[in-house]
Design an enzyme around this catalytic site. Structure first.
Site, PDB file in Angstrom:
ATOM      1  N   GLY A 134       2.928   5.733   9.261  1.00 38.77           N
ATOM      2  CA  GLY A 134       4.302   6.241   9.021  1.00 38.77           C
ATOM      3  C   GLY A 134       5.430   5.418   9.109  1.00 38.77           C
ATOM      4  O   GLY A 134       6.364   5.236   9.029  1.00 38.77           O
ATOM      5  N   HIS A 183       0.975  -0.880   0.214  1.00 41.40           N
ATOM      6  CA  HIS A 183       0.230  -0.158   0.017  1.00 41.40           C
ATOM      7  C   HIS A 183       1.141   1.101  -0.098  1.00 41.40           C
ATOM      8  O   HIS A 183       0.649   1.798  -0.195  1.00 41.40           O
ATOM      9  CB  HIS A 183      -1.195   0.212   1.371  1.00 41.40           C
ATOM     10  CG  HIS A 183      -0.189   0.328   2.159  1.00 41.40           C
ATOM     11  ND1 HIS A 183      -0.136  -0.700   3.306  1.00 41.40           N
ATOM     12  CD2 HIS A 183      -0.249   1.679   2.925  1.00 41.40           C
ATOM     13  CE1 HIS A 183       0.699   0.136   4.744  1.00 41.40           C
ATOM     14  NE2 HIS A 183       0.598   1.478   4.074  1.00 41.40           N
ATOM     15  N   SER A 208       4.034   2.339   8.002  1.00 42.16           N
ATOM     16  CA  SER A 208       4.019   0.907   7.380  1.00 42.16           C
ATOM     17  C   SER A 208       4.981   0.725   6.758  1.00 42.16           C
ATOM     18  O   SER A 208       5.630   1.167   6.277  1.00 42.16           O
ATOM     19  CB  SER A 208       2.712   1.215   6.208  1.00 42.16           C
ATOM     20  OG  SER A 208       1.702   2.575   6.801  1.00 42.16           O
ATOM     21  N   GLY A 209       4.959  -0.723   6.544  1.00 38.92           N
ATOM     22  CA  GLY A 209       5.947  -1.385   5.573  1.00 38.92           C
ATOM     23  C   GLY A 209       7.041  -2.146   6.619  1.00 38.92           C
ATOM     24  O   GLY A 209       8.419  -2.737   6.141  1.00 38.92           O
ATOM     25  N   ASP A 236      -0.641  -7.470   1.119  1.00 31.22           N
ATOM     26  CA  ASP A 236       0.291  -6.260   1.037  1.00 31.22           C
ATOM     27  C   ASP A 236       1.314  -6.791   1.579  1.00 31.22           C
ATOM     28  O   ASP A 236       2.200  -6.094   2.716  1.00 31.22           O
ATOM     29  CB  ASP A 236      -0.684  -5.299   2.118  1.00 31.22           C
ATOM     30  CG  ASP A 236      -0.076  -4.336   2.753  1.00 31.22           C
ATOM     31  OD1 ASP A 236       0.841  -3.353   1.438  1.00 31.22           O
ATOM     32  OD2 ASP A 236      -0.704  -3.396   3.464  1.00 31.22           O
TER      33      ASP A 236
END
Length: 553
Positions: A219, A76, A221-222, A124
């Site tokens: 922030g 995403h 994310s990942g 994701d």
């Protein structure tokens, strides 16, 4: 991240090697992570695989280094993106100021998972190929990845790292030092109960405190979620999504890394990442969550017999389906959860308030001004049968309460005749201002109250007000509580216990067609299949539905 997180690791000196076995020799070790501090900034080099992704000079997502030229992150973060303006920072400690141990790389290729689904955030996961390899140091080294046969049982200790917000809408303060938080794994069965059966797939893994307070946030994310096995850190998840940040009963949701071992190895053909089997000790406590959804399958988990779902109607002495309906925070009436997305109450509750704005349905309310773990949903619509008379209303919720049992409703006018022992439950103003129940006995109605729509109990020594609208009359049959009536207080009036020889409730059975037809127009989606239950006093035990057994309709 929501709250500051903590931890530090241990590791050997690392050199850049080539080949599949080489990553197993070096991954998951951090020479500068040697102690737990608690609730503070991460130490430099504590998480040497952590990367910061920047576009046009600004941090937007995290990621993890998995070999000398590949980074693992969330899909995403890259929907519709190109490599232009994309920079990867490795060995970075703060987002502001100087980072003596960091190096930067551009990205030559972005590989999103081909089955990534943006609306559901399923699959994701994304791989980034660096434009050139990096050399491993004490501050830059790869993390090991959980192999496909890994098991992460409920309460497995995990760590999440990143430079995201410290709470919803609140940025990490200068100098924006890398944060770390320890969170326990929440089993997929329980996570489905909390988020919705269809919202959590087997490609996801959840973690967080049910009381809230610690979580990843915007922030982050990942970024990686890791657990330690021996002296090695293994990545179990990729920060994906969540409801708010650190809210009670809404653990963070992560892409489950172990699901993607084959896909990752298909994309990275040389110098393969180090996959390690993470094995949880003991038994999987998630299997005891009796909410009707299947536990995530594992290949190495010990054989355990799942606890069967509780019978619908709950157990004696507990009333988990009870709902407090409030308008702008003020208690207005009482309701009962009769399906995952509908609450039944008295029509007179809404007779003076036709708009939906400000209305909230709350479960787990013990006391109006002092309750924890309250679950709330807004009101999407209200359906009436005889709005200004002695009727019932069905309140449609904005989202379903999957994790609460429903109460069966008396649809066939079962013979709860005079002498039947029943109970009423609510937050009556004549009682202590907390959740209460009282026993009562069904009697013949006074001549003035005799009507097919009425059912009466002995006169209760209580004064009812309009905010008591919807209090249920619950009677037991075959070990189940069944709602056979509800209280209706007409607008502008109250019920004085001395004014009558009995207390009058509205029977639920005359409204069977209204209840059935309304709920069937808005069926629950169970495993992608529309689910209905017949008009009979039989609980539907749906394996993919929480122990919220569909209330009889």
């Amino acid at each position: 991240m929501k709250m500051k997180m903590i931890h530090i690791l241990s590791v050997a000196f690392i050199v850049s090697l080539i080949g599949c076995d080489a990553q197993l020799d070096v991954c998951g070790r951090a020479i500068r992570n040697t102690k737990i501090v608690g609730g503070q900034d991460a130490a430099a080099g504590a998480w040497p695989w952590q990367v910061s992704l920047h576009r046009s000079g600004s941090h937007f997502c995290g990621g993890s280094l998995i070999n000398n030229q590949w980074v693992l992150t969330a899909a995403h973060c890259f929907v519709g993106s190109t490599t232009a303006g994309l920079t990867v920072y490795l060995g970075r400690q703060t987002q502001q100021g100087t980072n003596a141990n960091e190096v930067t790389r551009t990205v030559s290729r972005i590989i999103n998972h081909p089955s990534y689904d943006s609306p559901s955030q399923n699959n994701d996961i994304t791989l980034l190929q660096l434009a050139s390899p990096v050399n491993f140091t004490d501050f830059i080294s790869p993390v090991c990845l959980a192999s496909s046969n890994s098991t992460f049982f409920k309460q497995t200790s995990s760590w999440v790292t990143g430079w995201g917000n410290t709470n919803t809408g609140i940025s990490l303060p200068p100098p924006q030092t890398l944060q770390e938080v320890q969170v326990p794994i929440v089993g997929n069965r329980q996570c489905k109960c909390l988020n919705g059966v269809s919202a959590i797939t087997d490609n996801m893994i959840c973690a967080g405190l049910l009381e809230g307070g610690k979580d990843s946030c915007q922030g982050d994310s990942g970024g990686p979620m890791v657990s330690k096995q021996g002296s090695v850190w293994i990545q179990s998840g990729i920060v994906s999504f969540g409801t708010g940040c650190a809210l009670p009963n809404f653990p963070g949701v992560y892409a489950r890394v172990s699901t993607y071992q084959n896909w990752i190895n298909e994309q990275i053909t040389t110098n393969l990442p180090g996959f390690i089997t993470f094995t949880s000790n003991g038994t999987d406590g998630d299997l005891s969550i009796s909410c009707g959804v299947p536990a995530i399958p594992t290949t190495t988990a010990p054989t355990t017999t799942a606890v069967p779902p509780t019978l619908c109607g709950g157990s004696a002495g507990s009333w988990p389906w009870m709902a407090s309906l409030t308008l702008n925070g003020y208690p207005m009436c009482v309701g009962t959860l009769v399906s995952d997305q509908f609450v039944m109450t008295s029509a007179s509750c809404f007779s003076r308030f036709m708009g939906m704005d400000g209305w909230t349905v709350n479960l787990n309310v013990v006391q109006w001004d002092c309750s924890i773990n309250v679950m709330s949903a807004g009101v999407a619509n209200v359906f009436f049968d005889d709005i200004f008379g002695n009727g019932v209303a069905l309140v449609e919720l904005f989202f379903p309460f999957y994790n609460f049992p429903n109460v069966p409703v008396d649809m066939y006018d079962f013979s709860f005749g005079p002498g039947s022992q029943c109970s009423i439950v609510g937050w009556n103003s004549g009682w202590e201002p907390s959740f209460q129940d009282a026993q009562t006995t069904i009697v013949n109605c006074d001549p003035s109250e005799t009507s097919p729509i009425n059912i009466c109990t002995e006169s209760l020594p209580l004064s009812f007000e309009q905010k008591d609208n919807g209090i249920p009359l619950l009677c037991r049959m075959n070990g189940m509580w069944i709602q056979t009536g509800l209280l209706s207080v007409p607008p502008g009036s109250g019920i004085n216990p001395q004014s009558s020889n009995s207390t009058v409730f509205i029977r639920t059975s005359p409204f069977s067609s209204f209840l059935t037809n309304t709920i069937r127009e808005y069926p629950s989606i169970v495993g992608g299949v529309e689910s209905f239950s017949p008009l009979s006093l039989t609980c539907i035990l749906l394996l993919s539905f929480p122990a919220v057994l569909q209330a009889i309709y």
